[in-house]
Design a protein around this motif. Structure first.
Motif, PDB file in Angstrom:
ATOM      1  N   ASP A 137      16.656  44.088 -26.684  1.00  0.00           N
ATOM      2  CA  ASP A 137      15.576  43.191 -26.238  1.00  0.00           C
ATOM      3  C   ASP A 137      16.129  41.823 -25.864  1.00  0.00           C
ATOM      4  O   ASP A 137      15.552  41.108 -25.064  1.00  0.00           O
ATOM      5  N   ALA A 138      17.222  41.458 -26.523  1.00  0.00           N
ATOM      6  CA  ALA A 138      17.827  40.152 -26.284  1.00  0.00           C
ATOM      7  C   ALA A 138      19.333  40.284 -26.490  1.00  0.00           C
ATOM      8  O   ALA A 138      19.805  41.255 -27.078  1.00  0.00           O
ATOM      9  N   ALA A 139      20.063  39.307 -25.973  1.00  0.00           N
ATOM     10  CA  ALA A 139      21.510  39.326 -26.165  1.00  0.00           C
ATOM     11  C   ALA A 139      21.997  37.944 -26.566  1.00  0.00           C
ATOM     12  O   ALA A 139      21.474  36.925 -26.106  1.00  0.00           O
ATOM     13  N   ILE A 140      22.962  37.940 -27.471  1.00  0.00           N
ATOM     14  CA  ILE A 140      23.644  36.704 -27.829  1.00  0.00           C
ATOM     15  C   ILE A 140      25.052  36.802 -27.263  1.00  0.00           C
ATOM     16  O   ILE A 140      25.758  37.779 -27.516  1.00  0.00           O
ATOM     17  N   ILE A 141      25.422  35.824 -26.448  1.00  0.00           N
ATOM     18  CA  ILE A 141      26.760  35.817 -25.876  1.00  0.00           C
ATOM     19  C   ILE A 141      27.596  34.811 -26.656  1.00  0.00           C
ATOM     20  O   ILE A 141      27.221  33.649 -26.790  1.00  0.00           O
ATOM     21  N   VAL A 142      28.716  35.281 -27.193  1.00  0.00           N
ATOM     22  CA  VAL A 142      29.601  34.399 -27.956  1.00  0.00           C
ATOM     23  C   VAL A 142      30.782  34.012 -27.070  1.00  0.00           C
ATOM     24  O   VAL A 142      31.436  34.878 -26.495  1.00  0.00           O
ATOM     25  N   VAL A 143      31.024  32.707 -26.938  1.00  0.00           N
ATOM     26  CA  VAL A 143      32.193  32.255 -26.185  1.00  0.00           C
ATOM     27  C   VAL A 143      32.992  31.240 -27.001  1.00  0.00           C
ATOM     28  O   VAL A 143      32.487  30.660 -27.955  1.00  0.00           O
ATOM     29  N   ASN A 144      34.244  31.066 -26.612  1.00  0.00           N
ATOM     30  CA  ASN A 144      35.062  29.948 -27.079  1.00  0.00           C
ATOM     31  C   ASN A 144      35.132  28.957 -25.925  1.00  0.00           C
ATOM     32  O   ASN A 144      35.021  29.358 -24.771  1.00  0.00           O
ATOM     33  N   PRO A 145      35.338  27.656 -26.228  1.00  0.00           N
ATOM     34  CA  PRO A 145      35.412  26.670 -25.150  1.00  0.00           C
ATOM     35  C   PRO A 145      36.746  26.767 -24.415  1.00  0.00           C
ATOM     36  O   PRO A 145      37.595  25.891 -24.522  1.00  0.00           O
ATOM     37  N   GLU A 146      36.907  27.835 -23.688  1.00  0.00           N
ATOM     38  CA  GLU A 146      38.226  28.134 -23.130  1.00  0.00           C
ATOM     39  C   GLU A 146      37.998  28.996 -21.888  1.00  0.00           C
ATOM     40  O   GLU A 146      37.088  29.843 -21.862  1.00  0.00           O
ATOM     41  N   VAL A 147      38.785  28.785 -20.822  1.00  0.00           N
ATOM     42  CA  VAL A 147      38.454  29.354 -19.510  1.00  0.00           C
ATOM     43  C   VAL A 147      38.310  30.876 -19.467  1.00  0.00           C
ATOM     44  O   VAL A 147      37.342  31.387 -18.892  1.00  0.00           O
ATOM     45  N   SER A 194      37.600  33.047 -21.775  1.00  0.00           N
ATOM     46  CA  SER A 194      36.424  33.507 -22.517  1.00  0.00           C
ATOM     47  C   SER A 194      35.144  33.281 -21.710  1.00  0.00           C
ATOM     48  O   SER A 194      34.269  34.147 -21.653  1.00  0.00           O
ATOM     49  N   ILE A 195      35.049  32.134 -21.053  1.00  0.00           N
ATOM     50  CA  ILE A 195      33.834  31.795 -20.312  1.00  0.00           C
ATOM     51  C   ILE A 195      33.710  32.643 -19.048  1.00  0.00           C
ATOM     52  O   ILE A 195      32.646  33.143 -18.722  1.00  0.00           O
ATOM     53  N   ARG A 196      34.828  32.842 -18.378  1.00  0.00           N
ATOM     54  CA  ARG A 196      34.783  33.673 -17.173  1.00  0.00           C
ATOM     55  C   ARG A 196      34.361  35.105 -17.518  1.00  0.00           C
ATOM     56  O   ARG A 196      33.506  35.695 -16.862  1.00  0.00           O
ATOM     57  N   ASP A 197      34.967  35.663 -18.576  1.00  0.00           N
ATOM     58  CA  ASP A 197      34.628  37.030 -18.968  1.00  0.00           C
ATOM     59  C   ASP A 197      33.181  37.131 -19.441  1.00  0.00           C
ATOM     60  O   ASP A 197      32.516  38.145 -19.234  1.00  0.00           O
ATOM     61  N   ALA A 198      32.695  36.079 -20.085  1.00  0.00           N
ATOM     62  CA  ALA A 198      31.296  36.076 -20.540  1.00  0.00           C
ATOM     63  C   ALA A 198      30.356  36.156 -19.339  1.00  0.00           C
ATOM     64  O   ALA A 198      29.350  36.869 -19.370  1.00  0.00           O
ATOM     65  N   GLY A 216      26.478  39.313 -16.136  1.00  0.00           N
ATOM     66  CA  GLY A 216      26.138  39.988 -14.878  1.00  0.00           C
ATOM     67  C   GLY A 216      25.829  41.456 -15.095  1.00  0.00           C
ATOM     68  O   GLY A 216      24.856  41.996 -14.555  1.00  0.00           O
ATOM     69  N   ILE A 217      26.650  42.118 -15.909  1.00  0.00           N
ATOM     70  CA  ILE A 217      26.437  43.539 -16.171  1.00  0.00           C
ATOM     71  C   ILE A 217      25.201  43.741 -17.045  1.00  0.00           C
ATOM     72  O   ILE A 217      24.420  44.665 -16.830  1.00  0.00           O
TER      73      ILE A 217
END
Lengths: 77, 270
Positions: free
Chosen positions: B136-146, B148-152, B157-158
């Motif tokens: 129903d919902a998604a939490i996206i976890v990232v690190n402040p690092e290029v 990680s953000i690009r892959d997120a 998108g998917i």
């Protein structure tokens, strides 16, 4: 602080600029996540009949339609 | 009917499993019946974070294949009576996940728990797609690092194209957690700030977690960091879980180094 002026752009700003461009390119991708796998399967089928030299698949978009162009090159018998 | 939340990242190693375990426990600490499910088939890890690895007998694949009942495979936490865990399969290969079986399992979980958290595998392969399909919902976890953000962004998108809710014309809610923030680096302009990251990804912020060495110590012991009241990361997880339970919790600005920048600034005016 004044020293930073001579060191050039802060790396966080560089990171943001690079990411913005990379992500924009990713979002308008001319590919699907399954493209490589599909390409492999097409090669397997076609190879049964002809000797493939190259295969090229491209995704095309127009309005709300998506299409795949598949170009397969093979040697003359 | 409970809510199903997929925890995803794109890139591996950003703290997704740690986040899933801690948020699940934090939700349970709010008095909500919560289960965390490890969907990382073949790379089971959530059991270690929770310190439950020795209690796993059956896993989610046994349940999906109807070899055992759900109640036989679910492990009840000793630290909180509202907290439950279902392990990933370690031995079988990833192709064991079938859409119809995943759907049945998730519906079953939804009926019995108020919150169902799914720990997704890293990457954007089939295992990831199965995790997001019925969420129903998604939490996206990232690190402040290029990277990680690009892959997120790829993962988001998917998520937008494969989600069952989206296919039915609905929308899957997306929230961002920024993990491992180092305040003094952000202040010096050496690390992306949360504002930068939100500008790029364009989704809602759920919370910020500071870098905290104690997270490693906690995972060594299999004792989630949220149980450590003196840990900054633990307290950040508490704030986020409270938000997930509908409480209004102010966004703490962990990007200002409390004993660096502000004190220096205060010093100037003394």
């Amino acid at each position: 602080m004044i020293l930073d002026w001579f060191k050039g752009k802060k790396s966080a700003i560089v990171a943001k600029d690079r990411l913005t461009i990379a992500i924009m390119a990713d979002r308008t991708s001319t590919s699907y996540p399954f493209m490589d796998k599909m390409k492999g399967e097409i090669v397997d089928v076609v190879r049964k009949y002809v000797d493939i030299r190259a295969i090229n698949i491209t995704k095309e978009e127009q309005d709300n339609l998506e299409a795949l162009s598949i170009d397969i090159e093979f040697n003359k018998n | 009917m409970g809510i199903v939340i997929a925890v995803i990242s794109g890139k591996g190693g950003v703290g997704k499993t740690t986040a899933t375990g801690n948020l699940g426990l934090g939700i349970a600490m709010n008095g909500k019946k919560c289960i965390v499910v490890d969907f990382d088939v073949g790379q089971r890890n959530l059991d270690m974070i929770l310190g439950l690895e020795n209690r796993v007998v059956y896993d989610m694949v046994h349940v999906m294949d109807e070899e055992v009942a759900l109640s036989q495979a679910v492990i009840k936490s000793k630290s909180n009576e509202n907290f439950f865990f279902l392990a990933a399969s370690q031995t079988k290969d990833k192709s064991v996940l079938k859409s119809s079986k995943v759907k049945k399992l998730i519906l079953n979980l939804k009926e019995q728990y108020e919150y169902v958290l799914l720990d997704s595998p890293a990457g954007i392969e089939s295992g990831f797609e199965h995790t997001i399909e019925f969420a129903d919902a998604a939490i996206i976890v990232v690190n402040p690092e290029v990277s990680s953000i690009r892959d997120a962004d790829r993962a988001i998108g998917i998520l937008d194209s494969k989600s069952h809710k989206v296919k039915e014309g609905g929308e899957v809610a997306k929230y961002l957690i920024i993990n491992r923030i180092i305040a003094n680096m952000v202040q010096k302009g050496e690390m992306l700030s949360s504002k930068d990251i939100l500008d790029i990804l364009n989704i809602k912020l759920l919370g910020k977690i500071p870098e905290d060495k104690r997270v490693i110590d906690a995972s060594n012991q299999g004792r989630p960091i949220i149980l450590d009241n003196t840990s900054e990361a633990g307290n950040a997880y508490k704030r986020i879980s409270n938000r997930m339970c509908g409480k209004s919790v102010e966004m703490k600005d962990i990007e200002i180094d409390s004993d660096g920048f502000l004190r220096k600034l205060a010093g100037i005016f003394k």
